[in-house]
Design a protein around this motif. Structure first.
Motif, PDB file in Angstrom:
ATOM      1  N   ARG A 193     -27.334  19.547  -8.544  1.00 20.62           N
ATOM      2  CA  ARG A 193     -25.932  19.589  -8.976  1.00 20.62           C
ATOM      3  C   ARG A 193     -25.120  20.589  -8.156  1.00 20.62           C
ATOM      4  NH1 ARG A 193     -28.932  18.140 -13.364  1.00 20.62           N
ATOM      5  NH2 ARG A 193     -28.048  16.439 -14.581  1.00 20.62           N
ATOM      6  N   ARG A 252     -30.133  13.581  -5.177  1.00 18.49           N
ATOM      7  CA  ARG A 252     -31.568  13.842  -5.140  1.00 18.49           C
ATOM      8  C   ARG A 252     -32.035  13.685  -3.705  1.00 18.49           C
ATOM      9  NH1 ARG A 252     -35.949  10.626  -5.657  1.00 18.49           N
ATOM     10  NH2 ARG A 252     -34.754   8.795  -6.213  1.00 18.49           N
ATOM     11  N   ILE A 271     -32.891  16.341 -10.053  1.00 18.30           N
ATOM     12  CA  ILE A 271     -31.485  16.048  -9.781  1.00 18.30           C
ATOM     13  C   ILE A 271     -30.793  17.349  -9.405  1.00 18.30           C
ATOM     14  CG2 ILE A 271     -29.306  15.197 -10.757  1.00 18.30           C
ATOM     15  CD1 ILE A 271     -31.445  13.024 -10.457  1.00 18.30           C
ATOM     16  N   GLU A 317     -23.875  14.614  -8.280  1.00 15.17           N
ATOM     17  CA  GLU A 317     -25.309  14.714  -8.560  1.00 15.17           C
ATOM     18  C   GLU A 317     -26.045  13.941  -7.477  1.00 15.17           C
ATOM     19  OE1 GLU A 317     -26.263  13.400 -12.491  1.00 15.17           O
ATOM     20  OE2 GLU A 317     -25.202  15.065 -13.432  1.00 15.17           O
TER      21      GLU A 317
END
Length: 172
Positions: free
Chosen positions: A150, A141, A148, A139
């Motif tokens: 993925r 950013r 977030i 995860e």
């Protein structure tokens, strides 16, 4: 690991492609070959690796398990707020089923994002299919964004990355 070719003559990026129709052809190929499997799809353009032919790039992918063969080469979007290590970006499908829609958004992104950022669109011509069970999600950013992501992954077994590849599809 299997290597296949698919011809999609209408997939050109001189003008905006019909993403849905082309995406459905690629989706159908995935469903035919990986139904009910847990996979991660990495799409790329060999044009982004100008120092190699597509065949040379595919051989590197087969041997190394990834297209990240040059650690000095900056990849797009590998930088993230916490500086987490990411081996690759891919689209997870868990599992592939009749309703899976995988490529329309990818094709759209490869066309519009580079066009906006660099002034030209990019055509996907290599698709790597990974065994999702051999990857671990990271995860992350991006700077300036709160969402977030993925889509980042690392190999669970970094010493045998190529074993995570189920297949490679060449899009002609």
């Amino acid at each position: 690991m299997r290597t296949d070719n698919i011809k999609i003559l209408e997939y050109i990026v001189d003008t905006e492609p019909v993403f849905k129709a082309i995406g459905e052809k690629l989706d159908d190929w995935i469903k035919k070959n990986y139904m009910e499997q847990r996979i991660a799809i990495r799409a790329l353009s060999s044009e982004e690796h100008r120092d190699l032919s597509r065949e040379e790039l595919v051989e590197i992918i087969k041997n190394d398990g990834t297209d990240r063969y040059n650690t000095n080469r900056k990849g797009d979007r590998y930088e993230n707020v916490k500086g987490k290590h990411i081996d690759l970006f891919a689209f997870p499908v868990d599992p592939v089923n009749e309703d899976s829609e995988m490529f329309e958004h990818m094709l759209r992104s490869f066309y519009h994002w580079p066009l906006k950022e660099r002034g030209y669109p990019v055509r996907i011509d290599i698709v790597i299919i990974y065994d999702l069970s051999q990857l671990e999600e990271v995860e992350h950013r991006y700077k300036g964004r709160d969402d977030i992501k993925r889509d980042g992954f690392v190999f669970k077994n970094p010493k045998s990355k190529s074993e995570a590849i189920l297949g490679i599809l060449l899009v002609d």
